[in-house]
Design a protein around this motif. Structure first.
Motif, mmCIF file in Angstrom:
data_model
loop_
_atom_site.group_PDB
_atom_site.id
_atom_site.type_symbol
_atom_site.label_atom_id
_atom_site.label_comp_id
_atom_site.label_asym_id
_atom_site.label_seq_id
_atom_site.Cartn_x
_atom_site.Cartn_y
_atom_site.Cartn_z
ATOM 1 N N GLN A 46 47.161 59.786 23.158
ATOM 2 C CA GLN A 46 46.561 58.321 22.754
ATOM 3 C C GLN A 46 46.829 58.094 21.128
ATOM 4 O O GLN A 46 47.008 57.072 20.913
ATOM 5 C CB GLN A 46 45.041 58.159 23.079
ATOM 6 N N ARG A 47 46.617 59.212 20.435
ATOM 7 C CA ARG A 47 46.659 58.870 19.127
ATOM 8 C C ARG A 47 48.165 58.741 18.629
ATOM 9 O O ARG A 47 48.443 57.945 17.788
ATOM 10 C CB ARG A 47 46.291 60.335 18.178
ATOM 11 N N LEU A 48 49.165 59.466 19.345
ATOM 12 C CA LEU A 48 50.381 59.013 19.388
ATOM 13 C C LEU A 48 50.991 57.939 19.775
ATOM 14 O O LEU A 48 51.837 57.181 19.037
ATOM 15 C CB LEU A 48 51.306 60.322 19.919
ATOM 16 N N THR A 49 50.449 57.579 20.735
ATOM 17 C CA THR A 49 50.891 55.972 21.283
ATOM 18 C C THR A 49 50.048 54.939 20.771
ATOM 19 O O THR A 49 50.573 53.806 21.302
ATOM 20 C CB THR A 49 51.025 56.057 22.775
ATOM 21 N N GLY A 50 49.017 54.941 20.471
ATOM 22 C CA GLY A 50 48.056 54.157 19.649
ATOM 23 C C GLY A 50 47.246 53.309 20.551
ATOM 24 O O GLY A 50 47.136 52.319 20.863
ATOM 25 N N GLN A 51 47.191 54.186 21.893
ATOM 26 C CA GLN A 51 46.604 53.439 22.993
ATOM 27 C C GLN A 51 44.978 53.883 22.974
ATOM 28 O O GLN A 51 44.745 54.681 24.102
ATOM 29 C CB GLN A 51 47.110 53.718 24.340
ATOM 30 N N ASN A 52 44.181 53.652 21.974
ATOM 31 C CA ASN A 52 42.753 53.719 21.973
ATOM 32 C C ASN A 52 41.949 52.785 22.491
ATOM 33 O O ASN A 52 40.780 52.909 22.659
ATOM 34 C CB ASN A 52 42.557 54.096 20.482
ATOM 35 N N THR A 53 42.615 51.480 23.208
ATOM 36 C CA THR A 53 41.710 50.796 23.659
ATOM 37 C C THR A 53 41.689 50.971 25.218
ATOM 38 O O THR A 53 42.699 51.349 25.745
ATOM 39 C CB THR A 53 42.448 49.240 23.504
ATOM 40 N N SER A 54 40.610 50.493 25.987
ATOM 41 C CA SER A 54 40.453 50.562 27.342
ATOM 42 C C SER A 54 41.251 49.644 27.818
ATOM 43 O O SER A 54 41.507 48.598 27.292
ATOM 44 C CB SER A 54 38.942 50.573 27.425
ATOM 45 N N ILE A 55 41.387 49.801 29.149
ATOM 46 C CA ILE A 55 42.048 48.924 30.185
ATOM 47 C C ILE A 55 41.250 47.389 30.232
ATOM 48 O O ILE A 55 41.600 46.294 30.258
ATOM 49 C CB ILE A 55 42.266 49.184 31.532
ATOM 50 N N VAL A 56 39.858 47.668 30.126
ATOM 51 C CA VAL A 56 38.987 46.250 30.035
ATOM 52 C C VAL A 56 39.121 45.451 28.570
ATOM 53 O O VAL A 56 39.244 44.314 28.574
ATOM 54 C CB VAL A 56 37.514 46.752 30.009
ATOM 55 N N ASP A 57 39.375 46.485 27.576
ATOM 56 C CA ASP A 57 39.705 45.662 26.376
ATOM 57 C C ASP A 57 41.055 44.590 26.161
ATOM 58 O O ASP A 57 41.340 43.784 25.928
ATOM 59 C CB ASP A 57 39.536 46.516 25.210
ATOM 60 N N LEU A 58 41.844 45.414 27.077
ATOM 61 C CA LEU A 58 43.291 44.797 27.338
ATOM 62 C C LEU A 58 43.303 43.552 28.190
ATOM 63 O O LEU A 58 43.861 42.696 28.059
ATOM 64 C CB LEU A 58 44.477 45.737 27.553
ATOM 65 N N LEU A 59 42.369 43.539 29.114
ATOM 66 C CA LEU A 59 42.192 42.452 30.053
ATOM 67 C C LEU A 59 41.655 41.400 29.694
ATOM 68 O O LEU A 59 41.738 40.308 29.930
ATOM 69 C CB LEU A 59 41.881 43.128 31.406
ATOM 70 N N VAL A 60 40.700 41.637 28.746
ATOM 71 C CA VAL A 60 39.731 40.418 28.242
ATOM 72 C C VAL A 60 40.540 39.475 27.562
ATOM 73 O O VAL A 60 40.558 38.265 27.342
ATOM 74 C CB VAL A 60 38.544 40.874 27.230
ATOM 75 N N MET A 61 41.659 39.832 26.621
ATOM 76 C CA MET A 61 42.363 39.223 25.834
ATOM 77 C C MET A 61 41.631 37.763 25.111
ATOM 78 O O MET A 61 41.876 36.620 25.178
ATOM 79 C CB MET A 61 43.520 38.686 26.260
ATOM 80 N N PRO A 62 40.844 38.261 24.106
ATOM 81 C CA PRO A 62 39.943 37.137 23.514
ATOM 82 C C PRO A 62 40.610 36.030 22.866
ATOM 83 O O PRO A 62 40.194 34.830 22.617
ATOM 84 C CB PRO A 62 38.711 37.892 22.898
ATOM 85 N N ASP A 63 41.792 36.438 22.348
ATOM 86 C CA ASP A 63 42.473 35.435 21.363
ATOM 87 C C ASP A 63 43.535 34.213 22.188
ATOM 88 O O ASP A 63 44.049 33.795 21.377
ATOM 89 C CB ASP A 63 42.986 36.139 20.121
ATOM 90 N N THR A 64 43.501 34.671 23.272
ATOM 91 C CA THR A 64 44.512 33.528 24.084
ATOM 92 C C THR A 64 43.687 32.295 24.564
ATOM 93 O O THR A 64 42.629 32.288 24.853
ATOM 94 C CB THR A 64 44.687 34.319 25.485
ATOM 95 N N PRO A 65 44.473 31.264 24.565
ATOM 96 C CA PRO A 65 43.655 29.848 24.772
ATOM 97 C C PRO A 65 43.778 30.005 26.440
ATOM 98 O O PRO A 65 44.430 30.668 27.253
ATOM 99 C CB PRO A 65 45.052 28.798 24.447
ATOM 100 N N PRO A 66 42.705 29.038 27.056
ATOM 101 C CA PRO A 66 42.376 29.090 28.353
ATOM 102 C C PRO A 66 43.902 28.437 29.056
ATOM 103 O O PRO A 66 44.434 27.644 28.747
ATOM 104 C CB PRO A 66 41.256 28.015 28.545
ATOM 105 N N VAL A 67 44.041 28.975 30.078
ATOM 106 C CA VAL A 67 45.137 28.664 31.138
ATOM 107 C C VAL A 67 44.766 27.728 32.183
ATOM 108 O O VAL A 67 43.651 27.844 32.977
ATOM 109 C CB VAL A 67 45.701 29.879 31.732
ATOM 110 N N GLU A 68 45.250 26.524 32.246
ATOM 111 C CA GLU A 68 45.041 25.601 33.535
ATOM 112 C C GLU A 68 45.712 25.795 34.581
ATOM 113 O O GLU A 68 46.976 26.136 34.533
ATOM 114 C CB GLU A 68 45.401 24.164 32.901
ATOM 115 N N PHE A 69 45.149 26.078 35.548
ATOM 116 C CA PHE A 69 45.730 26.517 36.940
ATOM 117 C C PHE A 69 45.221 25.803 38.172
ATOM 118 O O PHE A 69 43.920 25.847 38.433
ATOM 119 C CB PHE A 69 45.463 28.009 37.053
ATOM 120 N N GLU A 70 45.986 25.109 38.521
ATOM 121 C CA GLU A 70 45.624 24.208 39.976
ATOM 122 C C GLU A 70 46.642 24.849 40.941
ATOM 123 O O GLU A 70 47.823 23.924 41.152
ATOM 124 C CB GLU A 70 45.997 22.709 39.529
ATOM 125 N N PRO A 71 46.018 25.702 41.755
ATOM 126 C CA PRO A 71 47.143 26.046 43.060
ATOM 127 C C PRO A 71 47.307 25.110 43.992
ATOM 128 O O PRO A 71 46.410 24.148 44.265
ATOM 129 C CB PRO A 71 46.633 27.249 43.457
#
Length: 83
Positions: A46-71
């Motif tokens: 993890q130190r070599l790859t820089g992957q110290n974040t958890s999968i939950v942190d990656l899925l949250v993506m707080p800086d992304t704008p909301p996505v409109e989705f009308e299936p």
């Protein structure tokens, strides 16, 4: 940091020893005398790859704008029963 080199055969016979050695540094696993694989402890990987974040942190993506989705509404048509 200690670098350990073992053969594939030694690795197969003493996997737990190789895992213990990986806590001290990388373990090179050789095939016919040539390095083929490297065993690292998870923290070092993890130190070599820089992957110290958890999968939950990656899925949250707080800086992304909301996505409109009308299936489209699914249309499920019944079909005749063949007994």
């Amino acid at each position: 940091m200690t670098i350990t080199t073992i053969s594939s055969r030694e690795f197969n016979q003493d996997t737990s020893g190789a895992k213990k050695a990986s806590q001290q540094g990388p373990v090179y696993i050789t095939d016919r005398g040539r390095p083929a694989h490297v065993l690292l402890c998870m923290e070092e990987y993890q130190r070599l790859t820089g992957q110290n974040t958890s999968i939950v942190d990656l899925l949250v993506m707080p800086d992304t704008p909301p996505v409109e989705f009308e299936p489209e509404r699914a249309i499920i048509a019944p079909r005749p029963v063949d007994l």
